[in-house]
Design a protein around this motif. Structure first.
Motif, mmCIF file in Angstrom:
data_model
loop_
_atom_site.group_PDB
_atom_site.id
_atom_site.type_symbol
_atom_site.label_atom_id
_atom_site.label_comp_id
_atom_site.label_asym_id
_atom_site.label_seq_id
_atom_site.Cartn_x
_atom_site.Cartn_y
_atom_site.Cartn_z
ATOM 1 N N LYS B 225 -51.060 -23.233 -11.178
ATOM 2 C CA LYS B 225 -51.060 -24.207 -10.098
ATOM 3 C C LYS B 225 -52.276 -23.912 -9.224
ATOM 4 O O LYS B 225 -52.340 -22.848 -8.600
ATOM 5 C CB LYS B 225 -49.791 -24.096 -9.252
ATOM 6 C CG LYS B 225 -48.530 -24.652 -9.915
ATOM 7 C CD LYS B 225 -47.874 -23.712 -10.876
ATOM 8 C CE LYS B 225 -46.518 -24.225 -11.320
ATOM 9 N NZ LYS B 225 -46.016 -23.488 -12.478
ATOM 10 N N SER B 238 -47.436 -20.276 -7.026
ATOM 11 C CA SER B 238 -46.305 -20.772 -7.826
ATOM 12 C C SER B 238 -45.961 -22.224 -7.498
ATOM 13 O O SER B 238 -45.310 -22.896 -8.283
ATOM 14 C CB SER B 238 -45.067 -19.892 -7.585
ATOM 15 O OG SER B 238 -44.682 -19.946 -6.213
ATOM 16 N N ARG B 242 -44.978 -31.074 -5.713
ATOM 17 C CA ARG B 242 -43.614 -31.545 -5.959
ATOM 18 C C ARG B 242 -42.822 -31.312 -4.677
ATOM 19 O O ARG B 242 -43.009 -30.286 -4.017
ATOM 20 C CB ARG B 242 -42.943 -30.737 -7.073
ATOM 21 C CG ARG B 242 -43.625 -30.827 -8.421
ATOM 22 C CD ARG B 242 -42.910 -29.933 -9.410
ATOM 23 N NE ARG B 242 -41.539 -30.382 -9.593
ATOM 24 C CZ ARG B 242 -40.493 -29.590 -9.755
ATOM 25 N NH1 ARG B 242 -40.634 -28.281 -9.753
ATOM 26 N NH2 ARG B 242 -39.284 -30.086 -9.909
ATOM 27 N N SER B 248 -37.600 -27.107 -0.623
ATOM 28 C CA SER B 248 -36.351 -26.422 -0.969
ATOM 29 C C SER B 248 -36.518 -25.168 -1.808
ATOM 30 O O SER B 248 -35.573 -24.403 -1.983
ATOM 31 C CB SER B 248 -35.410 -27.400 -1.680
ATOM 32 O OG SER B 248 -36.037 -27.961 -2.813
ATOM 33 N N ASN B 249 -37.724 -24.910 -2.349
ATOM 34 C CA ASN B 249 -37.943 -23.709 -3.155
ATOM 35 C C ASN B 249 -38.615 -22.608 -2.343
ATOM 36 O O ASN B 249 -39.381 -22.891 -1.428
ATOM 37 C CB ASN B 249 -38.887 -24.020 -4.335
ATOM 38 C CG ASN B 249 -38.166 -24.618 -5.528
ATOM 39 O OD1 ASN B 249 -36.951 -24.499 -5.665
ATOM 40 N ND2 ASN B 249 -38.933 -25.257 -6.394
#
Lengths: 286, 286
Positions: B225, B238, B242, B248-249
């Motif tokens: 990425k 990482s 998106r 949320s990650n």
């Protein structure tokens, strides 16, 4: 067989017979799968040719020296060398020769391959290893098996954070692979650990967040890939403990030290202290 | 509506009516989906309460100041500030308050959130932007829409590298989302670009490698990425374009400059020159 033994078996068999075909009948089905995976890579790199004989495939060696070089059978001493801030990459096998020119053109940056970073980190551990690996797979563990075993034998503790183990998400195949990986990690640690105070704990951070009416709202999970050793060294990047990360994917990241490593240690801990333990016999409850 | 307008709509509606329920009937179904996504986050953060009325859900505002702070409606000036080596993270919304303590405890490290890195990078671009994003999604583009449009209007060129667009891999839903994202990027660029010499090109690097008998051997693809701007700044980590990466990650990475950025530029180019162009009308051939 671990990955080093598998590599040695492939080289030895090519050296003796010039090919691998019926020779595969004598290895276990697990090993056969790993060997086939490797052989197919060597075919696509042009080091091995595949021939169809009836319904079987015969692998005929083309360039044994290149295979030995690629498998890095003589790299052991390099891998134990010291750790410093480094730029971490993986290139797919088909681009292997580009790795050499990148390393040459950027010799000032300490370019290092992902699998070597993980090996170096494990070899340097004296106290504890923290791993965040959302999609960990047993095929990836095979690459760093010796180093995992060695560090467990030296009395190192492990905190391993993954996701979607306790609750299965959509991808079936991935879930099975992850459970196999988790069970294998616990098994290896129990078998090799020497220090009664050392421990391995695997936890799961990945969950649906619901509102007060128990409606599902969204999913939260780890996606970071980290390996932090003794709060002194930290790997951060796109690649994790999966065979594609070591062989067939492009990956990029950094190996950092000092204050940066301390930061990633604290970052890891935020997730760790909000995660759920995965017990050794969790799979019976699935 | 772009993400900034959506955020403003939510804040304005809460300010006027104290709730959002029937108000959603007047927005397009695409916007409604994005607004619902945001509202559900705000519920899980405790800034909004959801009530069930019959089969409908009503969102009642609890803390409008916190919502404004979270949506960063006043952060514009900070985002345009200069770029330097930084430590990049994302924390899930439920851990938002930890972000503040991490930034305080590590004020020496320039901790910055992923979405702000992408915005800053796009705002600083004067020549070209390279993006490697294997799982790019239209929901993610919404977060950086204004900055994409602004840079296209300034005459910046784009090379965007993804995977599995031309050949569909296993995940159906992901494939559809990626095609939507690719088409939207081309559409936006055509609509806003001002410089006849500037271009947007999207390419695909992800393929099955076969042997000489056309047996499938293994899959090679990008997994890195990256966002590299003017060969001067590079993001590595990482997280990618998106919405889970922004909201949320857990994600981790680095923003680098100088020699490191040059390295990642060359690394990107190895993949770019081995990838396949995705034409603007590719979806008709699927």
């Amino acid at each position: 067989m671990n990955s080093e033994k598998l590599n040695q078996w492939v080289v030895d068999t090519f050296e003796k017979n010039g090919q691998i075909g019926n020779e595969l009948d004598n290895v276990s089905s697990d090993d056969r799968e790993s060997i086939n995976f490797l052989l197919n890579y060597l075919v696509s790199a042009g080091f091995v040719k595949s021939e169809k004989i009836g319904t079987r495939i015969n692998y005929v060696v083309q360039d044994l020296d290149k295979i030995k070089e690629f498998l890095g059978l003589n790299k052991k001493t390099e891998i134990i060398s010291s750790l410093q801030d480094s730029t971490v990459i993986n290139l797919p096998l088909s681009m292997h020769e580009k790795l050499i020119s990148l390393k040459k053109n950027y010799s000032d940056l300490n370019i290092i391959e992902l699998k070597d970073v993980f090996k170096k980190l494990l070899n340097s551990a004296s106290d504890e290893v923290l791993i965040a690996s959302p999609f960990i797979e047993i095929d990836g563990i095979a690459y760093i098996l010796d180093e995992l075993i060695d560090s467990a034998s030296r009395g190192v503790s492990f905190k391993i954070l993954t996701r979607d183990v306790l609750v299965k998400k959509s991808y079936n195949n991935t879930h099975t692979k992850k459970i196999k990986a988790v069970l294998k990690l616990y098994e290896l640690f129990d078998q090799y650990q020497s220090n009664p105070n050392a421990f391995m704990e695997i936890r799961d951070f990945g969950e649906e967040v619901s509102d007060s009416h128990l409606n599902k709202l969204h999913y939260e999970g780890i996606h970071q890939k980290l390996m932090i050793v003794d709060k002194k060294y930290a790997y951060v990047g796109s690649g994790e403990i999966r065979s594609p990360s070591f062989l067939s994917n492009g990956e990029s990241g950094y190996l950092t030290t000092g204050r940066q490593a301390e930061f990633w240690y604290d970052f890891f801990d935020i997730f760790w202290s909000n995660s759920k333990p995965v017990s050794k016999d969790f799979s019976f409850t699935l």
